[in-house]
Design a protein around this motif. Sequence first.
Motif, PDB file in Angstrom:
ATOM      1  N   GLY A 154       0.833  -1.212   0.000  1.00 39.15           N
ATOM      2  CA  GLY A 154       0.000   0.000   0.000  1.00 39.15           C
ATOM      3  C   GLY A 154       0.858   1.248   0.000  1.00 39.15           C
ATOM      4  N   PRO A 155       0.233   2.429  -0.128  1.00 39.02           N
ATOM      5  CA  PRO A 155       0.984   3.693  -0.054  1.00 39.02           C
ATOM      6  C   PRO A 155       1.063   4.190   1.387  1.00 39.02           C
ATOM      7  CG  PRO A 155      -1.304   4.131  -0.610  1.00 39.02           C
ATOM      8  CD  PRO A 155      -1.199   2.642  -0.393  1.00 39.02           C
ATOM      9  N   LYS A 156       2.047   4.995   1.703  1.00 35.66           N
ATOM     10  CA  LYS A 156       2.145   5.606   3.042  1.00 35.66           C
ATOM     11  C   LYS A 156       1.641   7.049   2.925  1.00 35.66           C
ATOM     12  CE  LYS A 156       3.703   4.647   6.646  1.00 35.66           C
ATOM     13  NZ  LYS A 156       2.771   4.129   7.696  1.00 35.66           N
ATOM     14  N   TYR A 157       0.611   7.371   3.694  1.00 27.45           N
ATOM     15  CA  TYR A 157       0.048   8.732   3.641  1.00 27.45           C
ATOM     16  C   TYR A 157       0.818   9.721   4.508  1.00 27.45           C
ATOM     17  CZ  TYR A 157      -4.067   6.411   1.647  1.00 27.45           C
ATOM     18  OH  TYR A 157      -4.911   5.674   0.874  1.00 27.45           O
ATOM     19  N   GLY A 158       1.367   9.248   5.638  1.00 24.42           N
ATOM     20  CA  GLY A 158       2.156  10.137   6.488  1.00 24.42           C
ATOM     21  C   GLY A 158       3.537  10.348   5.886  1.00 24.42           C
ATOM     22  N   TRP A 159       4.349  11.177   6.548  1.00 28.17           N
ATOM     23  CA  TRP A 159       5.739  11.357   6.103  1.00 28.17           C
ATOM     24  C   TRP A 159       6.613  10.455   6.954  1.00 28.17           C
ATOM     25  CZ3 TRP A 159      10.428  12.459   8.279  1.00 28.17           C
ATOM     26  CH2 TRP A 159      11.474  12.710   7.375  1.00 28.17           C
ATOM     27  N   THR A 160       7.579   9.789   6.340  1.00 26.07           N
ATOM     28  CA  THR A 160       8.523   8.981   7.121  1.00 26.07           C
ATOM     29  C   THR A 160       9.935   9.163   6.555  1.00 26.07           C
ATOM     30  OG1 THR A 160       8.571   6.906   5.867  1.00 26.07           O
ATOM     31  CG2 THR A 160       6.700   7.215   7.379  1.00 26.07           C
ATOM     32  N   ASP A 161      10.895   8.639   7.299  1.00 24.03           N
ATOM     33  CA  ASP A 161      12.293   8.789   6.865  1.00 24.03           C
ATOM     34  C   ASP A 161      12.649   7.913   5.666  1.00 24.03           C
ATOM     35  OD1 ASP A 161      14.103  10.757   8.305  1.00 24.03           O
ATOM     36  OD2 ASP A 161      12.898   9.985   9.950  1.00 24.03           O
ATOM     37  N   VAL A 162      11.688   7.207   5.077  1.00 21.85           N
ATOM     38  CA  VAL A 162      12.003   6.574   3.777  1.00 21.85           C
ATOM     39  C   VAL A 162      12.410   7.675   2.803  1.00 21.85           C
ATOM     40  CG1 VAL A 162      10.468   4.569   4.055  1.00 21.85           C
ATOM     41  CG2 VAL A 162       9.656   6.552   2.814  1.00 21.85           C
ATOM     42  N   ALA A 163      11.860   8.871   3.002  1.00 26.62           N
ATOM     43  CA  ALA A 163      12.191   9.994   2.110  1.00 26.62           C
ATOM     44  C   ALA A 163      13.674  10.354   2.227  1.00 26.62           C
ATOM     45  CB  ALA A 163      11.317  11.195   2.440  1.00 26.62           C
ATOM     46  N   ARG A 164      14.180  10.324   3.459  1.00 26.25           N
ATOM     47  CA  ARG A 164      15.605  10.652   3.654  1.00 26.25           C
ATOM     48  C   ARG A 164      16.491   9.608   2.970  1.00 26.25           C
ATOM     49  NH1 ARG A 164      17.315  13.965   7.202  1.00 26.25           N
ATOM     50  NH2 ARG A 164      15.380  13.749   8.401  1.00 26.25           N
ATOM     51  N   PHE A 165      16.168   8.315   3.196  1.00 25.93           N
ATOM     52  CA  PHE A 165      16.979   7.258   2.590  1.00 25.93           C
ATOM     53  C   PHE A 165      16.884   7.312   1.062  1.00 25.93           C
ATOM     54  CE2 PHE A 165      16.495   5.316   6.888  1.00 25.93           C
ATOM     55  CZ  PHE A 165      17.845   5.201   7.178  1.00 25.93           C
ATOM     56  N   SER A 166      15.677   7.525   0.549  1.00 27.16           N
ATOM     57  CA  SER A 166      15.517   7.589  -0.917  1.00 27.16           C
ATOM     58  C   SER A 166      16.361   8.711  -1.492  1.00 27.16           C
ATOM     59  CB  SER A 166      14.054   7.818  -1.290  1.00 27.16           C
ATOM     60  OG  SER A 166      13.282   6.758  -0.808  1.00 27.16           O
ATOM     61  N   ALA A 167      16.341   9.864  -0.813  1.00 26.18           N
ATOM     62  CA  ALA A 167      17.134  11.003  -1.306  1.00 26.18           C
ATOM     63  C   ALA A 167      18.629  10.675  -1.292  1.00 26.18           C
ATOM     64  CB  ALA A 167      16.847  12.240  -0.464  1.00 26.18           C
ATOM     65  N   LEU A 168      19.030   9.763  -0.404  1.00 28.01           N
ATOM     66  CA  LEU A 168      20.444   9.354  -0.346  1.00 28.01           C
ATOM     67  C   LEU A 168      20.751   8.229  -1.328  1.00 28.01           C
ATOM     68  CD1 LEU A 168      20.928   9.325   3.557  1.00 28.01           C
ATOM     69  CD2 LEU A 168      21.945  10.939   1.923  1.00 28.01           C
ATOM     70  N   GLY A 169      19.735   7.819  -2.090  1.00 26.57           N
ATOM     71  CA  GLY A 169      19.939   6.760  -3.081  1.00 26.57           C
ATOM     72  C   GLY A 169      19.779   5.367  -2.492  1.00 26.57           C
ATOM     73  N   ILE A 170      19.198   5.266  -1.304  1.00 28.88           N
ATOM     74  CA  ILE A 170      18.976   3.951  -0.679  1.00 28.88           C
ATOM     75  C   ILE A 170      17.476   3.664  -0.750  1.00 28.88           C
ATOM     76  CG2 ILE A 170      19.164   2.593   1.452  1.00 28.88           C
ATOM     77  CD1 ILE A 170      21.441   4.519   2.322  1.00 28.88           C
ATOM     78  N   PRO A 171      17.044   2.698  -1.592  1.00 25.97           N
ATOM     79  CA  PRO A 171      15.616   2.402  -1.677  1.00 25.97           C
ATOM     80  C   PRO A 171      15.091   2.017  -0.298  1.00 25.97           C
ATOM     81  CG  PRO A 171      16.872   1.126  -3.289  1.00 25.97           C
ATOM     82  CD  PRO A 171      17.867   1.795  -2.395  1.00 25.97           C
ATOM     83  N   ALA A 172      13.929   2.562   0.075  1.00 25.85           N
ATOM     84  CA  ALA A 172      13.441   2.339   1.443  1.00 25.85           C
ATOM     85  C   ALA A 172      11.932   2.138   1.437  1.00 25.85           C
ATOM     86  CB  ALA A 172      13.800   3.538   2.323  1.00 25.85           C
ATOM     87  N   VAL A 173      11.474   1.308   2.380  1.00 28.39           N
ATOM     88  CA  VAL A 173      10.036   1.065   2.515  1.00 28.39           C
ATOM     89  C   VAL A 173       9.667   1.066   3.998  1.00 28.39           C
ATOM     90  CG1 VAL A 173       9.758  -0.270   0.387  1.00 28.39           C
ATOM     91  CG2 VAL A 173      10.353  -1.462   2.510  1.00 28.39           C
ATOM     92  N   ASN A 174       8.354   1.160   4.243  1.00 29.65           N
ATOM     93  CA  ASN A 174       7.827   1.098   5.606  1.00 29.65           C
ATOM     94  C   ASN A 174       7.328  -0.312   5.865  1.00 29.65           C
ATOM     95  OD1 ASN A 174       7.645   4.190   6.098  1.00 29.65           O
ATOM     96  ND2 ASN A 174       6.605   3.892   4.130  1.00 29.65           N
ATOM     97  N   PHE A 175       7.691  -0.867   7.017  1.00 25.74           N
ATOM     98  CA  PHE A 175       7.162  -2.180   7.385  1.00 25.74           C
ATOM     99  C   PHE A 175       7.080  -2.257   8.903  1.00 25.74           C
ATOM    100  CE2 PHE A 175       7.790  -6.632   8.681  1.00 25.74           C
ATOM    101  CZ  PHE A 175       6.615  -7.152   8.151  1.00 25.74           C
ATOM    102  N   GLY A 176       5.858  -2.264   9.428  1.00 30.91           N
ATOM    103  CA  GLY A 176       5.704  -2.348  10.878  1.00 30.91           C
ATOM    104  C   GLY A 176       4.287  -2.730  11.243  1.00 30.91           C
ATOM    105  N   PRO A 177       4.078  -3.081  12.518  1.00 28.99           N
ATOM    106  CA  PRO A 177       2.735  -3.473  12.944  1.00 28.99           C
ATOM    107  C   PRO A 177       1.836  -2.258  13.167  1.00 28.99           C
ATOM    108  CG  PRO A 177       4.248  -3.551  14.805  1.00 28.99           C
ATOM    109  CD  PRO A 177       5.072  -3.154  13.605  1.00 28.99           C
ATOM    110  N   GLY A 178       0.546  -2.462  12.981  1.00 32.32           N
ATOM    111  CA  GLY A 178      -0.422  -1.436  13.380  1.00 32.32           C
ATOM    112  C   GLY A 178      -0.900  -0.566  12.240  1.00 32.32           C
ATOM    113  N   ASP A 179      -1.963   0.147  12.546  1.00 31.25           N
ATOM    114  CA  ASP A 179      -2.651   1.009  11.589  1.00 31.25           C
ATOM    115  C   ASP A 179      -2.197   2.457  11.808  1.00 31.25           C
ATOM    116  OD1 ASP A 179      -4.445   2.512  10.172  1.00 31.25           O
ATOM    117  OD2 ASP A 179      -6.242   1.743  11.168  1.00 31.25           O
ATOM    118  N   GLY A 180      -1.554   3.032  10.791  1.00 28.87           N
ATOM    119  CA  GLY A 180      -1.100   4.423  10.900  1.00 28.87           C
ATOM    120  C   GLY A 180      -2.254   5.365  11.209  1.00 28.87           C
ATOM    121  N   GLY A 181      -3.466   4.959  10.880  1.00 28.53           N
ATOM    122  CA  GLY A 181      -4.638   5.782  11.166  1.00 28.53           C
ATOM    123  C   GLY A 181      -4.920   5.890  12.663  1.00 28.53           C
TER     124      GLY A 181
END
Length: 348
Positions: free
Chosen positions: A294-321
């Motif tokens: 799915g897509p991530k609606y909030g902001w996370t540090d995947v953005a920081r890693f992506s900007a550094l050229g490191i592909p990044a994803v979110n994976f954790g328990p629970g509903d961000g909502g």
Amino acid sequence: MSVGVVALAQELMEISSVSGDEQHLADRIEATLHSAPHLEVIRHGNTVAARTSRGLDTRVIVAGHIDTVPHGGVGPVRIADGRLHGRGSVDMKSAVASHLILALLLDSPRVDVTWMFYDQEEVEAERNGLGHFHTAHPEWFVADAAVLGEPSLGGVEGGCNGTMRVEIRSHGVAAHSARPWRGDNAIHHLAAPLQLLAGFEPETRVVDGLAYRESLNAVKVHGGIAGNVIPDSATLTVNYRFAPDRSVNDAEAVLRELFGGVELVVVDQSPGARPGLDIPIVGELVTASGREVGPKYGWTDVARFSALGIPAVNFGPGDGGLAHSDDESVEISEIEHTHQVLHNWLTE
Ligand SMILES: N[C@@H](CCC[C@H](NC(=O)CCC(=O)O)C(=O)O)C(=O)O
């Protein structure tokens, strides 16, 4: 450490760590990591990192923030109805507990792993502990992929929306509120932008196959000095969550066009990140999770890693909502699911 992931999550939640006040939790994490001879440990402020160095071809970073938003009206830490309740249960001490246990347990993972536990994620970008750690120790940011333990319903959420906070500032003339015709009410000038916001229909934009729902909201209003004075200044803070195919410049342009000639000042901004799902090691995590991406609606540090050229994803328990809400809670079975998936992904 032989404690289970849910028990450790509870223990970490009992150590309050609202952004800016993470020292005790960082101390606890650092001491735990130092007990593992297979890990090289480093601390920068209240960010703690540890890594294996087995000389393997692939390295992944597994990261999670240790701060929470303020406690607000959320109840005490407790288990009820098969769920772990309390501040940080979703965002994101259940994931942090899982990472800490795996960091200790996995002395021979199938890929080299860098574990990062960082402070001040829930606040403006310039305070973010991961950013400060990167500035001080860029050599620790070398990896083929990164996984952030942000809540993602036990599946992988790719990329993230960007976020921008702007202030709309209005000015008037102070006067006695019994003679308002002698002044000019700055708060009333905010009526037009507020009406625009109330009627605004945000877009959903598909980026690399995932649908990112945007949003635009007033999050703060400030103005007035007394109950009988016409206010001569007022500020409306607006938060824009924008899809990862827009840059921060695009986002600012959208806001300037929408609000017209008002005084608009950008006070915080962080770009989003595209999904980053197209490398094999990330695909293996998706498969191991057994869930839809799915897509991530909030902001996370995947953005920081992506900007550094490191592909990044979110994976954790629970509903961000449920993150940041007074009902913050996560199913125990979901904590155990993500813990097992991460374990399998790093070992099999
Ligand atoms: N500098 C940013 C930090 C905001 C971080 C926060 N992230 C989450 O809540 C992730 C959880 C999720 O959405 O599932 C956020 O998006 O507010 C800022 O201050 O905005």
